[in-house]
Design an enzyme around this catalytic site. Structure first.
Site, PDB file in Angstrom:
ATOM      1  N   SER A 161       0.807  -1.219   0.000  1.00  0.00           N
ATOM      2  CA  SER A 161       0.000   0.000   0.000  1.00  0.00           C
ATOM      3  C   SER A 161       0.839   1.268   0.000  1.00  0.00           C
ATOM      4  CB  SER A 161      -0.949   0.004   1.207  1.00  0.00           C
ATOM      5  OG  SER A 161      -0.230  -0.012   2.427  1.00  0.00           O
ATOM      6  N   ASP A 162       1.993   1.248   0.629  1.00  0.00           N
ATOM      7  CA  ASP A 162       2.851   2.430   0.684  1.00  0.00           C
ATOM      8  C   ASP A 162       3.166   2.952  -0.721  1.00  0.00           C
ATOM      9  OD1 ASP A 162       3.136   0.464   2.749  1.00  0.00           O
ATOM     10  OD2 ASP A 162       4.845   1.534   3.576  1.00  0.00           O
ATOM     11  N   ALA A 163       3.290   2.024  -1.678  1.00  0.00           N
ATOM     12  CA  ALA A 163       3.675   2.404  -3.030  1.00  0.00           C
ATOM     13  C   ALA A 163       2.667   3.335  -3.678  1.00  0.00           C
ATOM     14  CB  ALA A 163       3.864   1.157  -3.895  1.00  0.00           C
ATOM     15  N   LEU A 164       1.435   3.313  -3.197  1.00  0.00           N
ATOM     16  CA  LEU A 164       0.419   4.162  -3.811  1.00  0.00           C
ATOM     17  C   LEU A 164       0.639   5.633  -3.470  1.00  0.00           C
ATOM     18  CD1 LEU A 164      -2.741   1.911  -3.481  1.00  0.00           C
ATOM     19  CD2 LEU A 164      -0.953   1.931  -5.228  1.00  0.00           C
ATOM     20  N   TYR A 165       1.329   5.911  -2.375  1.00  0.00           N
ATOM     21  CA  TYR A 165       1.796   7.276  -2.123  1.00  0.00           C
ATOM     22  C   TYR A 165       3.138   7.514  -2.804  1.00  0.00           C
ATOM     23  CZ  TYR A 165       3.207  11.561   0.249  1.00  0.00           C
ATOM     24  OH  TYR A 165       3.603  12.856   0.518  1.00  0.00           O
TER      25      TYR A 165
END
Length: 377
Positions: A161-165
């Site tokens: 999920s971090d990659a979406l930021y």
């Protein structure tokens, strides 16, 4: 007398829960205090990996709002130190992303790409005052890496999920930089893959990655385990995407709907004290306040209200409570931002946080929220 004292005690307990009337000058003082504390106590000469890079996204927002050149110079020094690059492997045949990695060959791994957000912003800022050709070095590596990704066949780049930021906003900034809609199409295709492995369709929330999808993984109480910072990354990333996404893009409404649904889920899961617990739906999994997820949520919600995507009245109480937590619990008198969960990937039972738990990414998230709260006023 006892009755009077009881009433007074009740009022004392009640008052901190009420919204304080803030001025923009007071919020600006907090922004400057927090950022000055961080910059005075931490050298900018650090690597371009995700955690310092996340701080610099907050610092760039401070410059955009307040135009303080010394604070911008801190980020320029960081970019110069890293030669305006993320991971430095030159040969695309050796570029990796499918597992976690901090080595120079993980060029396509999102943790090494968030830095491009800031490099592009610095480039745009520099070009507003001079020759774009002379500033090209600032975005040369970003163009090389992100064009390769945009035109590659793979879509499984964002598996946590971090990659979406980290990377979604890079794609929209690359579109603004080049005018090439392939970046938008790749953004959409990559996010479709992310949704297939992490999105919980029932709630609109994201699991941190495939390891934590319910029912394979559960909290100790048997509930779905949504990590606050992970969903904070997503909401903040969607807010950043919508800033640059053209309204005539074919999938524009897809991003709007996703953002609004996640914002609503976030609004409904806030604790009455203003923060979000590390496991969003199960406060007992890791009880107590946490700042990084709360600050990213606050930024994401404030941006939506400020730009007409969210109803101000419906989100006012949530925003008031969140800002109260950030300024009265997380923020320390000297400008330190505490109660930040250390680097990790989940809510950890037994892990304790306190006022001295600070981190670069937590400061970046706080600054994003504070700048947007200034605009909110």
């Amino acid at each position: 007398m006892r009755k009077t004292l009881a009433i007074f005690a009740a009022l004392v307990l009640w008052l901190p829960l009420q919204a304080r009337d803030w001025t923009k000058e007071q919020v600006e003082e907090i922004i400057v205090r927090v950022n000055t504390y961080w910059q005075n106590n931490n050298k900018p000469e650090t690597r371009s990996f995700w955690d310092p890079a996340a701080y610099h996204t907050g610092n760039m927002e401070v410059y955009k709002l307040l135009h303080k050149e010394p604070m911008l110079d801190y980020t320029r020094r960081w970019a110069d130190y890293n030669n305006w690059s993320g991971a430095t492997q030159a040969n695309p045949a050796k570029w990796r992303y499918k597992t976690y990695g901090e080595g120079k060959d993980f060029v396509l791994f999102g943790d090494w790409q968030v830095c491009f957000q800031t490099y592009i912003d610095l480039y745009n800022q520099a070009c507003a005052h001079g020759d774009s050709a002379a500033n090209y070095f600032m975005v040369q590596r970003a163009k090389e890496v992100m064009r390769y990704e945009a035109y590659s066949a793979a879509t499984d780049y964002w598996w946590w999920s971090d990659a979406l930021y980290m990377v979604m906003p890079v794609m929209t900034k690359m579109y603004r930089l080049t005018g090439d809609r392939q970046y938008l199409d790749k953004l959409y295709a990559n996010l479709q893959y992310s949704d297939s492995v992490m999105l919980d369709k029932e709630t609109g929330l994201y699991f941190r990655d495939a390891r934590y999808v319910y029912p394979k993984h559960k909290t100790d109480k048997g509930l779905k385990d949504f990590w606050a910072r992970g969903d904070g990354w997503v909401l903040a990333g969607l807010a950043k995407v919508l800033q640059d996404l053209p309204k005539d893009y074919a999938h524009y409404q897809f991003f709007v709907d996703k953002y609004k649904r996640l914002a609503d889920a976030v609004r409904r899961t806030q604790q009455k004290e203003g923060y979000w617990t590390r496991s969003i739906l199960d406060p007992a999994q890791a009880p107590g306040p946490e700042t990084s997820g709360t600050a990213f949520f606050t930024y994401g919600l404030l941006w939506g209200v400020n730009n007409g995507f969210l109803d101000r009245k419906a989100y006012r109480k949530t925003i008031d409570r969140a800002w109260q937590y950030l300024t009265e619990t997380a923020l320390q008198p000297d400008g330190k931002v505490g109660y930040v969960q250390p680097i990790g990937d989940r809510a950890i039972p037994g892990q304790t946080l306190d006022a001295n738990r600070q981190a670069n990414f937590g400061v970046g998230a706080f600054l994003l929220a504070a700048c947007e709260y200034y605009r909110y006023l």
